[in-house]
Design a protein around this motif. Structure first.
Motif, PDB file in Angstrom:
ATOM      1  N   ASP A   1       0.810  -1.217   0.000  1.00  0.00           N
ATOM      2  CA  ASP A   1       0.000   0.000   0.000  1.00  0.00           C
ATOM      3  C   ASP A   1       0.845   1.269   0.000  1.00  0.00           C
ATOM      4  OD1 ASP A   1      -2.255  -1.576  -0.038  1.00  0.00           O
ATOM      5  OD2 ASP A   1      -2.644  -1.397   2.114  1.00  0.00           O
ATOM      6  N   GLY A   2       2.169   1.120  -0.177  1.00  0.00           N
ATOM      7  CA  GLY A   2       3.031   2.279  -0.330  1.00  0.00           C
ATOM      8  C   GLY A   2       3.792   2.716   0.909  1.00  0.00           C
ATOM      9  N   GLU A   3       3.711   1.943   1.982  1.00  0.00           N
ATOM     10  CA  GLU A   3       4.440   2.303   3.200  1.00  0.00           C
ATOM     11  C   GLU A   3       5.940   2.250   2.943  1.00  0.00           C
ATOM     12  OE1 GLU A   3       4.706   4.174   5.987  1.00  0.00           O
ATOM     13  OE2 GLU A   3       2.743   3.287   6.396  1.00  0.00           O
ATOM     14  N   THR A   4       6.689   3.168   3.553  1.00  0.00           N
ATOM     15  CA  THR A   4       8.136   3.229   3.344  1.00  0.00           C
ATOM     16  C   THR A   4       8.868   2.253   4.263  1.00  0.00           C
ATOM     17  OG1 THR A   4       8.540   4.937   5.004  1.00  0.00           O
ATOM     18  CG2 THR A   4       7.963   5.680   2.769  1.00  0.00           C
ATOM     19  N   ASP A   5      10.032   1.824   3.814  1.00  0.00           N
ATOM     20  CA  ASP A   5      10.867   0.954   4.642  1.00  0.00           C
ATOM     21  C   ASP A   5      11.268   1.647   5.941  1.00  0.00           C
ATOM     22  OD1 ASP A   5      10.740  -1.110   2.818  1.00  0.00           O
ATOM     23  OD2 ASP A   5      12.719  -0.730   1.961  1.00  0.00           O
ATOM     24  N   ASP A   6      11.585   2.936   5.885  1.00  0.00           N
ATOM     25  CA  ASP A   6      11.970   3.656   7.103  1.00  0.00           C
ATOM     26  C   ASP A   6      10.913   3.500   8.189  1.00  0.00           C
ATOM     27  OD1 ASP A   6      14.365   4.597   6.070  1.00  0.00           O
ATOM     28  OD2 ASP A   6      13.527   6.528   5.453  1.00  0.00           O
ATOM     29  N   ARG A   7       9.670   3.668   7.813  1.00  0.00           N
ATOM     30  CA  ARG A   7       8.585   3.569   8.799  1.00  0.00           C
ATOM     31  C   ARG A   7       8.363   2.114   9.237  1.00  0.00           C
ATOM     32  NH1 ARG A   7       4.419   7.522   9.014  1.00  0.00           N
ATOM     33  NH2 ARG A   7       2.865   6.015   8.312  1.00  0.00           N
ATOM     34  N   LEU A   8       8.380   1.195   8.289  1.00  0.00           N
ATOM     35  CA  LEU A   8       8.180  -0.207   8.638  1.00  0.00           C
ATOM     36  C   LEU A   8       9.275  -0.714   9.568  1.00  0.00           C
ATOM     37  CD1 LEU A   8       6.988  -1.761   5.273  1.00  0.00           C
ATOM     38  CD2 LEU A   8       5.632  -1.345   7.333  1.00  0.00           C
ATOM     39  N   PHE A   9      10.515  -0.342   9.268  1.00  0.00           N
ATOM     40  CA  PHE A   9      11.646  -0.815  10.077  1.00  0.00           C
ATOM     41  C   PHE A   9      11.658  -0.203  11.474  1.00  0.00           C
ATOM     42  CE2 PHE A   9      14.233  -1.363   5.908  1.00  0.00           C
ATOM     43  CZ  PHE A   9      13.553  -2.533   5.626  1.00  0.00           C
ATOM     44  N   SER A  10      10.979   0.910  11.666  1.00  0.00           N
ATOM     45  CA  SER A  10      11.065   1.589  12.955  1.00  0.00           C
ATOM     46  C   SER A  10       9.761   1.601  13.748  1.00  0.00           C
ATOM     47  CB  SER A  10      11.578   3.019  12.762  1.00  0.00           C
ATOM     48  OG  SER A  10      10.699   3.749  11.945  1.00  0.00           O
ATOM     49  N   VAL A  11       8.795   0.815  13.353  1.00  0.00           N
ATOM     50  CA  VAL A  11       7.530   0.779  14.106  1.00  0.00           C
ATOM     51  C   VAL A  11       7.769   0.416  15.573  1.00  0.00           C
ATOM     52  CG1 VAL A  11       5.324  -0.440  14.359  1.00  0.00           C
ATOM     53  CG2 VAL A  11       6.033   0.377  12.136  1.00  0.00           C
ATOM     54  N   ALA A  12       8.652  -0.528  15.824  1.00  0.00           N
ATOM     55  CA  ALA A  12       8.907  -0.943  17.213  1.00  0.00           C
ATOM     56  C   ALA A  12       9.572   0.157  18.035  1.00  0.00           C
ATOM     57  CB  ALA A  12       9.764  -2.211  17.238  1.00  0.00           C
ATOM     58  N   THR A  13      10.194   1.112  17.354  1.00  0.00           N
ATOM     59  CA  THR A  13      10.877   2.207  18.057  1.00  0.00           C
ATOM     60  C   THR A  13      10.282   3.555  17.660  1.00  0.00           C
ATOM     61  OG1 THR A  13      12.567   2.280  16.321  1.00  0.00           O
ATOM     62  CG2 THR A  13      13.046   0.913  18.249  1.00  0.00           C
ATOM     63  N   TRP A  14       8.997   3.594  17.463  1.00  0.00           N
ATOM     64  CA  TRP A  14       8.315   4.780  16.945  1.00  0.00           C
ATOM     65  C   TRP A  14       8.542   6.023  17.795  1.00  0.00           C
ATOM     66  CZ3 TRP A  14       4.604   6.974  20.036  1.00  0.00           C
ATOM     67  CH2 TRP A  14       4.044   6.166  21.037  1.00  0.00           C
ATOM     68  N   ARG A  15       8.752   5.861  19.081  1.00  0.00           N
ATOM     69  CA  ARG A  15       8.972   7.030  19.944  1.00  0.00           C
ATOM     70  C   ARG A  15      10.295   7.734  19.651  1.00  0.00           C
ATOM     71  NH1 ARG A  15       6.454   3.309  23.104  1.00  0.00           N
ATOM     72  NH2 ARG A  15       4.621   4.007  24.258  1.00  0.00           N
ATOM     73  N   GLU A  16      11.272   6.978  19.159  1.00  0.00           N
ATOM     74  CA  GLU A  16      12.625   7.502  18.960  1.00  0.00           C
ATOM     75  C   GLU A  16      12.929   7.876  17.512  1.00  0.00           C
ATOM     76  OE1 GLU A  16      12.278   4.397  20.688  1.00  0.00           O
ATOM     77  OE2 GLU A  16      12.195   5.492  22.581  1.00  0.00           O
ATOM     78  N   THR A  17      11.934   7.865  16.646  1.00  0.00           N
ATOM     79  CA  THR A  17      12.175   8.174  15.241  1.00  0.00           C
ATOM     80  C   THR A  17      11.257   9.299  14.784  1.00  0.00           C
ATOM     81  OG1 THR A  17      10.577   6.536  14.484  1.00  0.00           O
ATOM     82  CG2 THR A  17      12.860   5.786  14.750  1.00  0.00           C
ATOM     83  N   PRO A  18      11.648  10.007  13.730  1.00  0.00           N
ATOM     84  CA  PRO A  18      10.856  11.155  13.261  1.00  0.00           C
ATOM     85  C   PRO A  18       9.818  10.811  12.195  1.00  0.00           C
ATOM     86  CG  PRO A  18      12.930  11.096  12.075  1.00  0.00           C
ATOM     87  CD  PRO A  18      12.956   9.940  13.065  1.00  0.00           C
ATOM     88  N   TYR A  19       9.587   9.546  11.946  1.00  0.00           N
ATOM     89  CA  TYR A  19       8.826   9.141  10.762  1.00  0.00           C
ATOM     90  C   TYR A  19       7.302   9.151  10.916  1.00  0.00           C
ATOM     91  CZ  TYR A  19      13.465   7.355   9.688  1.00  0.00           C
ATOM     92  OH  TYR A  19      14.808   7.234   9.500  1.00  0.00           O
ATOM     93  N   PHE A  20       6.790   9.380  12.109  1.00  0.00           N
ATOM     94  CA  PHE A  20       5.359   9.209  12.346  1.00  0.00           C
ATOM     95  C   PHE A  20       4.695  10.529  12.722  1.00  0.00           C
ATOM     96  CE2 PHE A  20       7.649   5.314  13.257  1.00  0.00           C
ATOM     97  CZ  PHE A  20       7.018   4.451  12.377  1.00  0.00           C
TER      98      PHE A  20
END
Length: 151
Positions: A62-81
């Motif tokens: 559905d077009g989700e980026t690897d950056d976001r998929l790879f960092s879902v478990a660490t969503w608090r520490e990443t700027p992708y969301f």
């Protein structure tokens, strides 16, 4: 090794009920990408290989980026969301880990979800979190293996 056929396919009416929950959760206006992230994070927490695998593959289709998929478990520490996605992920974590604290869904988590989602959208998120937890429990208990062909 898988212990048995997935229970949802053994009992004929089960998939009808699950599909109804799926449709309801996906019809309230919550972006599909947010629901995919919630599904993936919940499945990661529960250690559900088939759901984490299928969720990531579906999100990528559905077009989700690897950056976001790879960092879902660490969503608090990443700027992708987005802030709304962060609220949904926090709600998913709290509602999945009910036994981890005396107040399973603390008021600040609820307030953040309320800030970003209407009541029908919050209902959809909760239904989707619960449905994902159902999938996870069926799959983990019976040792279903990834990948699955649920299409």
């Amino acid at each position: 090794m898988q212990r048995m056929t997935n229970p949802a396919t053994v009992l004929p009416d089960t998939m009808t009920a699950i599909n109804s929950l799926y449709r309801a959760a996906h019809s309230a206006g919550v972006p599909g990408s947010t629901l995919e992230l919630v599904h993936l994070r919940t499945s990661q927490i529960n250690g559900c290989g088939p759901c984490a695998d299928a969720g990531a593959r579906s999100a990528r289709r559905d077009g989700e980026t690897d950056d976001r998929l790879f960092s879902v478990a660490t969503w608090r520490e990443t700027p992708y969301f987005t802030d709304a996605e962060r609220a949904a992920l926090a709600l998913a974590e709290a509602a999945t880990r009910l036994a981890d604290r005396p107040d399973p869904v603390p008021d600040p988590i609820w307030a953040e979800a309320r800030k970003h989602f209407t009541e029908p959208e919050r209902a959809a998120l909760i239904i989707w979190i619960a449905t994902t937890n159902l999938f996870n429990r069926l799959n983990v208990t019976t040792r279903q293996q990834a990948p699955q062909n649920w299409g």
